[in-house]
Scaffold this active site. Structure first.
Site, PDB file in Angstrom:
ATOM      1  CE  LYS A  30      -3.840  -2.190  -0.155  1.00  0.00           C
ATOM      2  NZ  LYS A  30      -3.274  -3.442  -0.671  1.00  0.00           N
TER       3      LYS A  30
ATOM      4  CE  LYS B 289      -5.858   1.906   3.794  1.00  0.00           C
ATOM      5  NZ  LYS B 289      -6.145   2.785   2.633  1.00  0.00           N
TER       6      LYS B 289
ATOM      7  N   GLY C 229      -9.466  -6.253   1.514  1.00  0.00           N
ATOM      8  CA  GLY C 229     -10.693  -6.814   2.053  1.00  0.00           C
ATOM      9  C   GLY C 229     -11.055  -6.311   3.438  1.00  0.00           C
ATOM     10  N   GLY C 230     -10.506  -5.143   3.824  1.00  0.00           N
ATOM     11  CA  GLY C 230     -10.841  -4.576   5.119  1.00  0.00           C
ATOM     12  C   GLY C 230     -10.068  -5.154   6.285  1.00  0.00           C
TER      13      GLY C 230
ATOM     14  CG  HIS D 253     -14.951   2.392  -0.698  1.00  0.00           C
ATOM     15  ND1 HIS D 253     -14.095   1.860   0.238  1.00  0.00           N
ATOM     16  CD2 HIS D 253     -14.504   1.933  -1.889  1.00  0.00           C
ATOM     17  CE1 HIS D 253     -13.189   1.111  -0.365  1.00  0.00           C
ATOM     18  NE2 HIS D 253     -13.431   1.139  -1.651  1.00  0.00           N
TER      19      HIS D 253
ATOM     20  CG  HIS E 105     -12.759  -0.990   7.904  1.00  0.00           C
ATOM     21  ND1 HIS E 105     -13.071   0.357   7.818  1.00  0.00           N
ATOM     22  CD2 HIS E 105     -12.251  -1.182   9.150  1.00  0.00           C
ATOM     23  CE1 HIS E 105     -12.752   0.946   8.959  1.00  0.00           C
ATOM     24  NE2 HIS E 105     -12.268   0.048   9.777  1.00  0.00           N
TER      25      HIS E 105
ATOM     26  CD  GLU F 173     -11.146  -0.622  -3.606  1.00  0.00           C
ATOM     27  OE1 GLU F 173     -11.230  -0.191  -2.435  1.00  0.00           O
ATOM     28  OE2 GLU F 173     -11.435  -1.787  -3.920  1.00  0.00           O
TER      29      GLU F 173
ATOM     30  NE  ARG G  61      -8.789  -8.844  -5.024  1.00  0.00           N
ATOM     31  CZ  ARG G  61      -9.919  -8.255  -4.651  1.00  0.00           C
ATOM     32  NH1 ARG G  61     -10.979  -8.292  -5.461  1.00  0.00           N
ATOM     33  NH2 ARG G  61     -10.013  -7.615  -3.501  1.00  0.00           N
TER      34      ARG G  61
END
Length: 666
Positions: free
Chosen positions: A118, A164, A170-171, A214, A241, A281, A298
């Site tokens: 990230k 994070k 996937g939260g 989001h 999330h 996102e 993906r």
């Protein structure tokens, strides 16, 4: 790039079936893989060939890169589609495919690696000119910064902050921290969850944007340098999330904003030399500013809503791009028709903090008027080994309100019996006036939890179950009836009838007369059932038609070990009603001190928070478990003293296995 001839699908259940459906019209031979737990799964039956790749745990099967490559070579597959989850965003898997001469239906190993980290993804996005949220990642190539360094960074950014996982998705590995006092505990929890999910506990910090939208942009890019975006999806309805309702287009995005967000997404595509389907996102704040958060390299779980409004098959385009075809779609020709919404039907109980559920699929019938991507079959089993997602209910309407109403109606027409699930919760979301208004953010579920999670009263279902079980008691449970059109007027029904449902014991009195049946004990008034008609249905269920207190309705009733499940037609939630005469005495100990704390599910112990001799209060967290990709906290029900701890971190628990021994405070 040679054209794909034989495709191995490195995934399971509904996404594996979705890929198989896309591959067959293209003339591709297909290969499925499965764990020992999935031997009878639908994707295994539908592929041309299928190979077992290991035991049930995903670490020993679906995450075994060596097994997947070995199986592909053995089967003669020249391409692998990873779906989503498992190895779909693994640079190591992408590299292994390349080294084995197998085409990966997806981007390059380098693009996956760049976006999987990230901090690195944010760095590339900033260089490409995308707006990013202020934050801190330290040296993202090294182990985590110290707690003190991270806490100092949080103070500099300013609370609230979001922790994070650097390798997250996937939260998982995400925690909102409102103030400094909770930072250390939330950091520990996020790192632990990240370590368990990704084997990487590095984290980053970002300024938390409270209650944003989001928004994600779907992109497609070929190997010849051409790329397009297919508009946005709104994924703001989330719990923990994790998305549970997605839609396209977003009610918060106008054409001008869509063009700007799409342009930003394509900048990242070109900066990473991205190939295939991907999703960029963003968080969108109340002023209309948007910020990059991550790129998923993906296919997304929610890709179906984009397909519904564009008419474009994303999975087929993935396969065609992987075969070297030119992407013939042009940005100016991509149009959007109507509105689509998806609800994720999951094996979890919203009333118990979304606790994962397992059990037999006693009855399953999806609504025929909507798209339902699933891998459920009556007689199957929901196992504890994998994600709780069961099915994706996707509807398309002329406008957003029409789509909301269609989703609610489709969920009402869905029959799923055998365990608790979230269909009613989804139906309430789709019917909620705030959701239907389109004016909400990621805090929607928390803000309206009281309404969405309010207890449901099942008086009619209890009455139907009572009559059925009274008859079964008459037969001494030697066999469930094959037909039940009425009781013999010469034989009295058992009295009293003791049932148990939703944790409550019911002492009922069932009697029959010339007008039907009367049930006392379900409220102040006697419940009257008239015109009762019960007939055997396929797969061991019964269809019951009756008038309950003057209201005519139809029910699906399915016997289980200790009683029955009852689901009213056009209502999405079934009720389990147990006959207490068949239950063990220990299961009936309502209000009695329970000295043994047992695991409510199969899972892995991630934290043991108590030790022998410790005094705990009601609500004290004793143990944390990870199951179905989520962390679950097991708490003391009453004040007590810890006598023994039978487990340690890392232990794999089975459902009902003893974890902690307690004693009462004298």
């Amino acid at each position: 790039m040679p054209r794909i001839k034989k495709l191995l699908v490195a995934n399971r259940n509904e996404i594996a079936r979705r890929i198989l459906r896309a591959a067959k019209p293209l003339g591709l031979s297909t290969v499925a893989v499965y764990s020992e737990a999935d031997e009878k799964a639908m994707h295994v039956q539908e592929a041309d060939e299928a190979y077992c790749i290991g035991p049930a745990p995903s670490l020993e099967s679906y995450l075994r890169i060596d097994k997947l490559i070995e199986t592909a070579l053995k089967a003669g597959a020249d391409a692998i589609h990873p779906g989503y989850g498992f190895v779909s965003e693994s640079p190591a898997f992408a590299q292994a495919c390349a080294e084995a001469g197998i085409t990966l239906v997806g981007p390059t190993p380098q693009a996956i690696a760049d976006m999987a980290d990230k901090a690195r993804a944010k760095e590339i996005a900033q260089q490409a000119g995308l707006p990013c949220i202020p934050g801190f990642s330290g040296n993202h190539t090294e182990p985590n910064s110290s707690v003190a360094d991270l806490m100092a960074a949080a103070q500099h950014i300013g609370y609230p902050v979001m922790i994070k996982a650097l390798a997250g998705g996937g939260g998982r590995g995400m925690r909102l921290v409102v103030n400094e006092s909770e930072f250390a505990s939330q950091l520990h929890s996020a790192q632990l969850e990240a370590k368990n999910a990704f084997n990487d506990d590095r984290v980053m910090l970002e300024k938390a944007i409270i209650n944003p939208r989001h928004i994600e942009i779907q992109v497609l890019a070929d190997t010849h340098g051409h790329a397009v975006h297919l508009g946005e999806r709104d994924c703001s309805v989330q719990r923990r999330h994790q998305k549970i309702v997605e839609e396209a287009p977003s009610p918060a995005v106008n054409p001008e904003l869509r063009a700007r967000m799409g342009e930003a997404a394509l900048k990242l595509v070109h900066a990473t030399n991205y190939v295939g389907a991907g999703t960029v996102e963003f968080l969108l704040d109340a002023s209309g500013d948007f910020y990059f958060i991550e790129m998923n390299t993906r296919l997304q779980v929610e890709h179906g809503v984009t397909e519904a409004i564009t008419g474009i098959d994303l999975v087929q385009w993935q396969l065609r791009i992987a075969s070297g075809e030119h992407l013939t779609l042009q940005q100016e020709h991509i149009t959007f028709t109507g509105h689509a919404i998806q609800g994720r039907l999951c094996a979890e109980d919203p009333a118990r903090d979304f606790m994962p559920q397992t059990g037999p699929v006693l009855a399953w019938k999806p609504d025929e008027n909507s798209r339902c991507d699933h891998a459920l079959q009556t007689g199957g089993e929901v196992s504890p080994w994998y994600d709780s997602l069961l099915a994706k209910v996707i509807v398309h309407g002329e406008n957003r309100l029409s789509a909301c109403e269609k989703l609610a109606d489709s969920l009402n027409r869905t029959v799923l019996i055998g365990f608790e699930h979230n269909a009613l919760y989804l139906q309430r979301i789709a019917s909620h006036p705030v959701f239907q208004s389109g004016d909400f953010g990621t805090g929607f579920l928390a803000q309206h939890a009281d309404e969405l999670l309010k207890p449901q009263h099942f008086q009619a279902e209890c009455a139907v179950a009572a009559v059925f079980l009274a008859y079964a008691q008459h037969q001494n449970h030697s066999a469930w009836p094959t037909t039940l059109t009425g009781f013999s007027s010469t034989r009295a029904l058992p009295r009293p009838l003791k049932l148990k449902t939703q944790g409550n014991s019911l002492n009922l009195k069932v009697s029959n007369n010339t007008n039907g049946y009367e049930i006392e004990g379900l409220g102040e008034e006697t419940v009257v059932l008239q015109h009762w008609h019960c007939t055997a249905a396929p797969q061991g269920s019964y269809t019951i038609k009756s008038m309950v207190n003057g209201q005519s309705a139809q029910y699906t009733l399915t016997p289980c070990n200790n009683g029955v499940w009852v689901q009213q037609w056009l209502y999405p939630q079934a009720l389990c009603v147990d006959d207490e005469t068949l239950l063990s005495a220990s299961a009936l100990a309502e209000g009695v001190f329970q000295p043994v704390v047992s695991s409510p599910m199969n899972g892995k112990v991630t934290q043991v928070l108590v030790q022998p001799g410790q005094q705990v209060e009601a609500g004290t967290v004793l143990v944390c478990l990870e199951a179905m990709k989520m962390e679950h906290r097991i708490s003391a029900k009453t004040a007590a003293i810890v006598e023994q701890v039978h487990i340690k971190v890392g232990d794999q628990m089975k459902q009902k296995q003893a974890m902690v021994q307690l004693s009462q405070i004298q």
